[in-house]
Design a protein around this motif. Structure first.
Motif, PDB file in Angstrom:
ATOM      1  N   ASP A 111     -27.530 -30.382   4.920  1.00  0.00           N
ATOM      2  CA  ASP A 111     -26.153 -29.911   5.114  1.00  0.00           C
ATOM      3  C   ASP A 111     -26.106 -28.757   6.111  1.00  0.00           C
ATOM      4  O   ASP A 111     -25.203 -28.676   6.929  1.00  0.00           O
ATOM      5  CB  ASP A 111     -25.546 -29.486   3.775  1.00  0.00           C
ATOM      6  CG  ASP A 111     -25.286 -30.671   2.858  1.00  0.00           C
ATOM      7  OD1 ASP A 111     -25.259 -31.809   3.357  1.00  0.00           O
ATOM      8  OD2 ASP A 111     -25.098 -30.453   1.647  1.00  0.00           O
ATOM      9  N   LYS A 112     -27.080 -27.864   6.037  1.00  0.00           N
ATOM     10  CA  LYS A 112     -27.113 -26.715   6.945  1.00  0.00           C
ATOM     11  C   LYS A 112     -27.298 -27.178   8.388  1.00  0.00           C
ATOM     12  O   LYS A 112     -26.568 -26.744   9.293  1.00  0.00           O
ATOM     13  CB  LYS A 112     -28.246 -25.778   6.539  1.00  0.00           C
ATOM     14  CG  LYS A 112     -28.367 -24.561   7.417  1.00  0.00           C
ATOM     15  CD  LYS A 112     -29.489 -23.658   6.932  1.00  0.00           C
ATOM     16  CE  LYS A 112     -29.670 -22.504   7.889  1.00  0.00           C
ATOM     17  NZ  LYS A 112     -30.736 -21.596   7.469  1.00  0.00           N
ATOM     18  N   LEU A 113     -28.254 -28.077   8.618  1.00  0.00           N
ATOM     19  CA  LEU A 113     -28.486 -28.573   9.980  1.00  0.00           C
ATOM     20  C   LEU A 113     -27.288 -29.372  10.491  1.00  0.00           C
ATOM     21  O   LEU A 113     -26.964 -29.323  11.674  1.00  0.00           O
ATOM     22  CB  LEU A 113     -29.759 -29.414  10.028  1.00  0.00           C
ATOM     23  CG  LEU A 113     -31.068 -28.651   9.837  1.00  0.00           C
ATOM     24  CD1 LEU A 113     -32.244 -29.615   9.788  1.00  0.00           C
ATOM     25  CD2 LEU A 113     -31.264 -27.614  10.926  1.00  0.00           C
ATOM     26  N   ASP A 114     -26.633 -30.113   9.591  1.00  0.00           N
ATOM     27  CA  ASP A 114     -25.437 -30.863   9.990  1.00  0.00           C
ATOM     28  C   ASP A 114     -24.312 -29.928  10.426  1.00  0.00           C
ATOM     29  O   ASP A 114     -23.613 -30.194  11.403  1.00  0.00           O
ATOM     30  CB  ASP A 114     -24.947 -31.750   8.844  1.00  0.00           C
ATOM     31  CG  ASP A 114     -25.822 -32.976   8.626  1.00  0.00           C
ATOM     32  OD1 ASP A 114     -26.703 -33.227   9.467  1.00  0.00           O
ATOM     33  OD2 ASP A 114     -25.618 -33.666   7.613  1.00  0.00           O
ATOM     34  N   ALA A 115     -24.136 -28.814   9.703  1.00  0.00           N
ATOM     35  CA  ALA A 115     -23.092 -27.853  10.062  1.00  0.00           C
ATOM     36  C   ALA A 115     -23.389 -27.212  11.412  1.00  0.00           C
ATOM     37  O   ALA A 115     -22.490 -27.055  12.250  1.00  0.00           O
ATOM     38  CB  ALA A 115     -22.962 -26.786   8.980  1.00  0.00           C
ATOM     39  N   VAL A 116     -24.653 -26.853  11.653  1.00  0.00           N
ATOM     40  CA  VAL A 116     -25.043 -26.256  12.938  1.00  0.00           C
ATOM     41  C   VAL A 116     -24.833 -27.257  14.063  1.00  0.00           C
ATOM     42  O   VAL A 116     -24.290 -26.930  15.129  1.00  0.00           O
ATOM     43  CB  VAL A 116     -26.501 -25.762  12.888  1.00  0.00           C
ATOM     44  CG1 VAL A 116     -26.981 -25.338  14.264  1.00  0.00           C
ATOM     45  CG2 VAL A 116     -26.647 -24.622  11.892  1.00  0.00           C
ATOM     46  N   TRP A 117     -25.257 -28.495  13.852  1.00  0.00           N
ATOM     47  CA  TRP A 117     -25.109 -29.555  14.858  1.00  0.00           C
ATOM     48  C   TRP A 117     -23.633 -29.765  15.188  1.00  0.00           C
ATOM     49  O   TRP A 117     -23.243 -29.864  16.353  1.00  0.00           O
ATOM     50  CB  TRP A 117     -25.746 -30.837  14.334  1.00  0.00           C
ATOM     51  CG  TRP A 117     -25.588 -32.029  15.212  1.00  0.00           C
ATOM     52  CD1 TRP A 117     -24.795 -33.115  14.993  1.00  0.00           C
ATOM     53  CD2 TRP A 117     -26.240 -32.266  16.462  1.00  0.00           C
ATOM     54  NE1 TRP A 117     -24.917 -34.011  16.013  1.00  0.00           N
ATOM     55  CE2 TRP A 117     -25.796 -33.518  16.931  1.00  0.00           C
ATOM     56  CE3 TRP A 117     -27.155 -31.550  17.226  1.00  0.00           C
ATOM     57  CZ2 TRP A 117     -26.243 -34.062  18.141  1.00  0.00           C
ATOM     58  CZ3 TRP A 117     -27.598 -32.097  18.420  1.00  0.00           C
ATOM     59  CH2 TRP A 117     -27.138 -33.336  18.863  1.00  0.00           C
ATOM     60  N   LEU A 118     -22.795 -29.820  14.164  1.00  0.00           N
ATOM     61  CA  LEU A 118     -21.360 -30.024  14.359  1.00  0.00           C
ATOM     62  C   LEU A 118     -20.745 -28.857  15.122  1.00  0.00           C
ATOM     63  O   LEU A 118     -19.904 -29.043  16.003  1.00  0.00           O
ATOM     64  CB  LEU A 118     -20.686 -30.208  13.000  1.00  0.00           C
ATOM     65  CG  LEU A 118     -19.215 -30.579  12.990  1.00  0.00           C
ATOM     66  CD1 LEU A 118     -18.967 -31.867  13.756  1.00  0.00           C
ATOM     67  CD2 LEU A 118     -18.722 -30.723  11.560  1.00  0.00           C
ATOM     68  N   ALA A 119     -21.173 -27.629  14.812  1.00  0.00           N
ATOM     69  CA  ALA A 119     -20.657 -26.456  15.519  1.00  0.00           C
ATOM     70  C   ALA A 119     -21.035 -26.499  16.997  1.00  0.00           C
ATOM     71  O   ALA A 119     -20.217 -26.180  17.866  1.00  0.00           O
ATOM     72  CB  ALA A 119     -21.185 -25.173  14.872  1.00  0.00           C
ATOM     73  N   LYS A 120     -22.251 -26.898  17.290  1.00  0.00           N
ATOM     74  CA  LYS A 120     -22.689 -26.964  18.691  1.00  0.00           C
ATOM     75  C   LYS A 120     -21.915 -28.040  19.450  1.00  0.00           C
ATOM     76  O   LYS A 120     -21.520 -27.841  20.600  1.00  0.00           O
ATOM     77  CB  LYS A 120     -24.197 -27.218  18.761  1.00  0.00           C
ATOM     78  CG  LYS A 120     -25.005 -26.007  18.364  1.00  0.00           C
ATOM     79  CD  LYS A 120     -26.492 -26.271  18.461  1.00  0.00           C
ATOM     80  CE  LYS A 120     -27.289 -25.019  18.100  1.00  0.00           C
ATOM     81  NZ  LYS A 120     -28.732 -25.232  18.205  1.00  0.00           N
ATOM     82  N   LEU A 121     -21.704 -29.178  18.808  1.00  0.00           N
ATOM     83  CA  LEU A 121     -20.915 -30.236  19.448  1.00  0.00           C
ATOM     84  C   LEU A 121     -19.478 -29.772  19.684  1.00  0.00           C
ATOM     85  O   LEU A 121     -18.898 -30.034  20.737  1.00  0.00           O
ATOM     86  CB  LEU A 121     -20.917 -31.502  18.588  1.00  0.00           C
ATOM     87  CG  LEU A 121     -22.221 -32.277  18.482  1.00  0.00           C
ATOM     88  CD1 LEU A 121     -22.063 -33.437  17.504  1.00  0.00           C
ATOM     89  CD2 LEU A 121     -22.688 -32.777  19.834  1.00  0.00           C
TER      90      LEU A 121
END
Length: 195
Positions: A111-121
């Motif tokens: 979940d943490k990596l998904d949130a970071v990935w989504l923020a970068k996108l």
């Protein structure tokens, strides 16, 4: 406790928040420009409970940080409390399709990596918002869908009652045109009373 670190980026959205939503919690990642170093970003990642008070507090926190856009990803209807409450706080909310923001193959999925990935996108303008109708349309949809559900339930129960009577060898539907009309109800009330 927030997890804070810096990253190098030249994003198109200066202040962005991304939320990966699950049933009971959500992981939030904010990416904002560094106070002193041009071209650097400050990233914070933390978890929030999916309760109304926690979401309202999150909205206040995001407003204080000057977040321009909140992007969220969720399956089912878990996104609705976050979207509606943050939108009511005055934040620009985007719901994105999970298929369009798939993680890169080979990267671990949390979940943490998904949130970071989504923020970068989101900060680079690489996500597209799904259509979420305006509030009056949402209310109208809810009312019409609820009415449709109640009508279907009523019809299902009427058919079930008729089948129950047929199984008991009581052929009321051949005697009256509407089993739930005045005459049909009077006959069923009499049967229920033991007559």
């Amino acid at each position: 406790m927030p997890d804070t670190h810096e990253d190098q980026s030249d994003g198109t959205v200066a202040r962005v928040a991304a939320i990966d939503i699950a049933k009971a919690t959500a992981v939030i990642c904010t990416r904002v420009p560094h106070d002193r170093v041009d071209g650097r970003r400050v990233q914070q990642v933390w978890s929030v409970a999916s309760t109304t008070n926690a979401i309202l507090d999150l909205g206040d926190h995001l407003l204080c940080q000057g977040i321009e856009r909140v992007v969220m990803e969720a399956t089912g209807s878990y996104w609705k409390p976050f979207f509606y409450l943050l939108e009511a706080r005055g934040l620009e909310c985007w719901l994105v399709n999970a298929r369009e923001v798939k993680n890169v193959p080979g990267r671990p999925k949390t979940d943490k990596l998904d949130a970071v990935w989504l923020a970068k996108l989101a900060e680079r303008g690489m996500v597209r918002a799904s259509f979420v109708p305006p509030k009056p349309v949402r209310h109208l949809r809810d009312l019409t869908r609820t009415r449709t559900t109640f009508t279907q339930d009523r019809t299902r129960l009427k058919h079930r009652t008729e089948k129950l009577l047929e199984d008991a060898q009581i052929k009321l539907s051949t005697v009256v045109s509407d089993l739930f009309g005045v005459s049909g109800r009077a006959m069923m009330d009499a049967l229920a009373a033991g007559q």
